[in-house]
Write an enzyme that holds these catalytic residues in place. Sequence first.
Site, PDB file in Angstrom:
ATOM      1  N   LYS A  45       0.860  -1.192   0.000  1.00 50.21           N
ATOM      2  CA  LYS A  45       0.000   0.000   0.000  1.00 50.21           C
ATOM      3  C   LYS A  45       0.898   1.244   0.000  1.00 50.21           C
ATOM      4  CE  LYS A  45      -1.658   2.994   2.498  1.00 50.21           C
ATOM      5  NZ  LYS A  45      -1.685   4.261   1.761  1.00 50.21           N
ATOM      6  N   GLU A  77      10.410  16.429  13.784  1.00 48.47           N
ATOM      7  CA  GLU A  77      10.761  16.249  12.375  1.00 48.47           C
ATOM      8  C   GLU A  77       9.879  17.165  11.531  1.00 48.47           C
ATOM      9  OE1 GLU A  77       9.637  12.551  10.418  1.00 48.47           O
ATOM     10  OE2 GLU A  77      11.624  12.559   9.492  1.00 48.47           O
ATOM     11  N   CYS A 120      14.240  11.276   5.178  1.00 43.50           N
ATOM     12  CA  CYS A 120      14.157  10.861   6.576  1.00 43.50           C
ATOM     13  C   CYS A 120      15.446  11.182   7.330  1.00 43.50           C
ATOM     14  CB  CYS A 120      13.828   9.386   6.666  1.00 43.50           C
ATOM     15  SG  CYS A 120      14.875   8.370   5.641  1.00 43.50           S
ATOM     16  N   GLU A 124      10.892   1.642   9.591  1.00 41.93           N
ATOM     17  CA  GLU A 124      11.872   2.671   9.218  1.00 41.93           C
ATOM     18  C   GLU A 124      11.160   4.002   9.415  1.00 41.93           C
ATOM     19  OE1 GLU A 124      14.835   1.665   8.440  1.00 41.93           O
ATOM     20  OE2 GLU A 124      14.352  -0.449   8.166  1.00 41.93           O
TER      21      GLU A 124
HETATM   22  P1  NAP Z   1       3.086   8.590   7.384  1.00 41.34           P
HETATM   23  O1  NAP Z   1       2.017   9.573   7.510  1.00 41.34           O
HETATM   24  O2  NAP Z   1       3.498   7.807   8.563  1.00 41.34           O
HETATM   25  O3  NAP Z   1       2.616   7.589   6.241  1.00 41.34           O
HETATM   26  C1  NAP Z   1       3.434   6.546   5.777  1.00 41.34           C
HETATM   27  C2  NAP Z   1       2.570   5.480   5.150  1.00 41.34           C
HETATM   28  O4  NAP Z   1       1.727   4.922   6.156  1.00 41.34           O
HETATM   29  C3  NAP Z   1       1.637   5.994   4.073  1.00 41.34           C
HETATM   30  O5  NAP Z   1       1.468   4.986   3.102  1.00 41.34           O
HETATM   31  C4  NAP Z   1       0.351   6.214   4.849  1.00 41.34           C
HETATM   32  O6  NAP Z   1      -0.781   6.206   4.032  1.00 41.34           O
HETATM   33  C5  NAP Z   1       0.370   5.029   5.775  1.00 41.34           C
HETATM   34  N1  NAP Z   1      -0.415   5.179   6.989  1.00 41.34           N
HETATM   35  C6  NAP Z   1      -0.816   6.319   7.610  1.00 41.34           C
HETATM   36  N2  NAP Z   1      -1.515   6.012   8.717  1.00 41.34           N
HETATM   37  C7  NAP Z   1      -1.537   4.665   8.808  1.00 41.34           C
HETATM   38  C8  NAP Z   1      -2.095   3.739   9.752  1.00 41.34           C
HETATM   39  N3  NAP Z   1      -2.755   4.163  10.833  1.00 41.34           N
HETATM   40  N4  NAP Z   1      -1.932   2.420   9.539  1.00 41.34           N
HETATM   41  C9  NAP Z   1      -1.247   1.977   8.469  1.00 41.34           C
HETATM   42  N5  NAP Z   1      -0.714   2.793   7.543  1.00 41.34           N
HETATM   43  C10 NAP Z   1      -0.849   4.122   7.700  1.00 41.34           C
HETATM   44  O7  NAP Z   1       4.403   9.218   6.787  1.00 41.34           O
HETATM   45  P2  NAP Z   1       4.526  10.137   5.490  1.00 41.34           P
HETATM   46  O8  NAP Z   1       4.038  11.477   5.845  1.00 41.34           O
HETATM   47  O9  NAP Z   1       3.960   9.447   4.302  1.00 41.34           O
HETATM   48  O10 NAP Z   1       6.099  10.119   5.277  1.00 41.34           O
HETATM   49  C11 NAP Z   1       6.952  10.914   6.000  1.00 41.34           C
HETATM   50  C12 NAP Z   1       7.541  10.132   7.164  1.00 41.34           C
HETATM   51  O11 NAP Z   1       8.209   8.980   6.697  1.00 41.34           O
HETATM   52  C13 NAP Z   1       8.573  10.919   7.899  1.00 41.34           C
HETATM   53  O12 NAP Z   1       8.413  10.740   9.275  1.00 41.34           O
HETATM   54  C14 NAP Z   1       9.878  10.308   7.438  1.00 41.34           C
HETATM   55  O13 NAP Z   1      10.952  10.459   8.318  1.00 41.34           O
HETATM   56  C15 NAP Z   1       9.496   8.894   7.290  1.00 41.34           C
HETATM   57  N6  NAP Z   1      10.436   8.210   6.407  1.00 41.34           N
HETATM   58  C16 NAP Z   1      11.301   7.332   6.967  1.00 41.34           C
HETATM   59  C17 NAP Z   1      12.231   6.680   6.176  1.00 41.34           C
HETATM   60  C18 NAP Z   1      13.164   5.676   6.775  1.00 41.34           C
HETATM   61  O14 NAP Z   1      13.652   4.845   6.043  1.00 41.34           O
HETATM   62  N7  NAP Z   1      13.439   5.707   8.059  1.00 41.34           N
HETATM   63  C19 NAP Z   1      12.274   6.928   4.814  1.00 41.34           C
HETATM   64  C20 NAP Z   1      11.380   7.841   4.271  1.00 41.34           C
HETATM   65  C21 NAP Z   1      10.449   8.469   5.088  1.00 41.34           C
HETATM   66  P3  NAP Z   1      -1.421   7.602   3.480  1.00 41.34           P
HETATM   67  O15 NAP Z   1      -0.304   8.502   3.168  1.00 41.34           O
HETATM   68  O16 NAP Z   1      -2.142   7.144   2.285  1.00 41.34           O
HETATM   69  O17 NAP Z   1      -2.265   8.129   4.564  1.00 41.34           O
END
Ligand code: NAP
Length: 503
Positions: free
Chosen positions: A199, A404, A308, A274
């Site tokens: 997803k 962040e 990230c 991650e």
């Molecule tokens: P996010 O809001 O946590 O969303 C990540 C993914 O999870 C999306 O596909 C999102 O879907 C889904 N999601 C949201 N709520 C969920 C739930 N309750 N249950 C299951 N899935 C759920 O993060 P983002 O805003 O997309 O990305 C930014 C974050 O990713 C930052 O914190 C960044 O640091 C982190 N990141 C970490 C790494 C690493 O390798 N450590 C790499 C890249 C990014 P929807 O978007 O469709 O709601």
Amino acid sequence: MTTANDLALLSDKARAFIHRDKGLFIGGEWRAASGGGTIGVVDPSSGEEITRIADASKADVDAAVAAARRALGDSAWADLQPFRREALMLRLADAIEAETRSLAEIETLNSGKLIGNTMLFDAELPVHSLRYVAGWASRLNGETMDLSVPYLPDMRFSGFTRRYPVGVVAAITPWNVPLCMAVWKLAPVLATGCTIVLKPAEQTSLTALRLAELCAEVGIPDGVVNVITGTGAGAGRMLVNHPGIDKINFTGSTEVGREIAVSAARNFKKYNLELGGKSPLVITESADLDQAIPGAAWAIFGNSGQNCCAGSRMLVHEKHYDAVLAGVREIAGSIKIGPGLDPQSQVAPLSSRLHRDRVSAHVEAARASGADVFGGECLDGPGSYFSPAVIAGLDHGHSTAQEEIFGPVLCAFSFANDDEAIALANQTRFGLGASVWTRDIDCADRYFDALEAGTVWINTHNILDLAMPFGGDKESGVGHELAREGVLSHTRLRSGIKARPSR
Ligand code: NAP
Ligand code: MG
């Protein structure tokens, strides 16, 4: 800000994909969401809707997990020899390689990112990733050993271990490096004989859908790869909670990661997370400033800070502080901000207006606290453009220095000695990345040992390699992706003990 007429700039292949209906890829077939729901997809450089994707319902999530479970046990996949799985992965790599330009265009249109960035990281890196991981398919091995069993001195035993696929993997990816993340999740699944329900983030699902088409074209058996689109709170949450999932591989925010860990614990699913970061970048007294100043600027402004591991807290020895601050501000002020498809742009729009509002609120909070803020403005006109910000004079405990932001916002601090720098660097709940800039090898070693982060860079920042395990300490994650660790975490280890005839 003038925006490019994006659709007109696309290759025929990318444009044809954008205009095709988008469904869910379940069991080798495309279908609309069972509830008929769709979600609009917006181009961040113009703010316009470019297409719509399906919003998966509970019935769709159930169907995708059921298809993945069936495929896991089906002889078409379960009995496929490792070298044939490897060959399929290499074929998929070739198929992506043949389309790097159109995949990068789709990614740029969808995410707003620079075309140079999507070419390198979303289109080309997946090719290398698949080729790197493909070799593991035929190299997964257990061990054999002679056992002691000290309480049975008259008997002889041999021991062996064997690795099996962990099972059905739920993969959830963020919007910042969409296709790269999707392939990083897919590759170990294919190498180990698992199956997957992916997803992607709802904002940037397009290349994952194109990836599903390519998986079908190269002959990956039906049901091995399933891609469902939808919201995180809807389809994402239903997927990770689903009892038919064996392992969750999640990349995203710490808050969602925490929810997933709690949910996974209920039925002891395996998982790796991650998560987010607030990575320090330490410029020591012995740093080469010609290297460190541009290094620090691009560690935070690259990909508009939507990395990230972005170097969002810059700690500079007091002797160099003024020069480094001035140098980084000069770079920030000279950056050309523009649409991702324009090859002249150096920083592209943020991923959405909503995200820009969040980033801007962090900058305004710092300004309100009396900090000295350079840049950090929302640009007029359509799209979600935002100028890079360099903030000085902020309290290190302020939320802008601790949370962040995931945007081009740098907070600068000075320190008097290495003890103070290490203490400041580690004053964070995150532990994803950190870098130290120095020409002194003892200094590098000292920081390497002391910085609390999954990856510590020396005289560089944000470099990842397929051969290096990637994971976070503290609230930045659990487990590792990439390298040997990332593959083995998709296996279930079984120990065997065999009685042998006595001598
Ligand atoms: P996010 O809001 O946590 O969303 C990540 C993914 O999870 C999306 O596909 C999102 O879907 C889904 N999601 C949201 N709520 C969920 C739930 N309750 N249950 C299951 N899935 C759920 O993060 P983002 O805003 O997309 O990305 C930014 C974050 O990713 C930052 O914190 C960044 O640091 C982190 N990141 C970490 C790494 C690493 O390798 N450590 C790499 C890249 C990014 P929807 O978007 O469709 O709601
Ligand atoms: Mg999201």
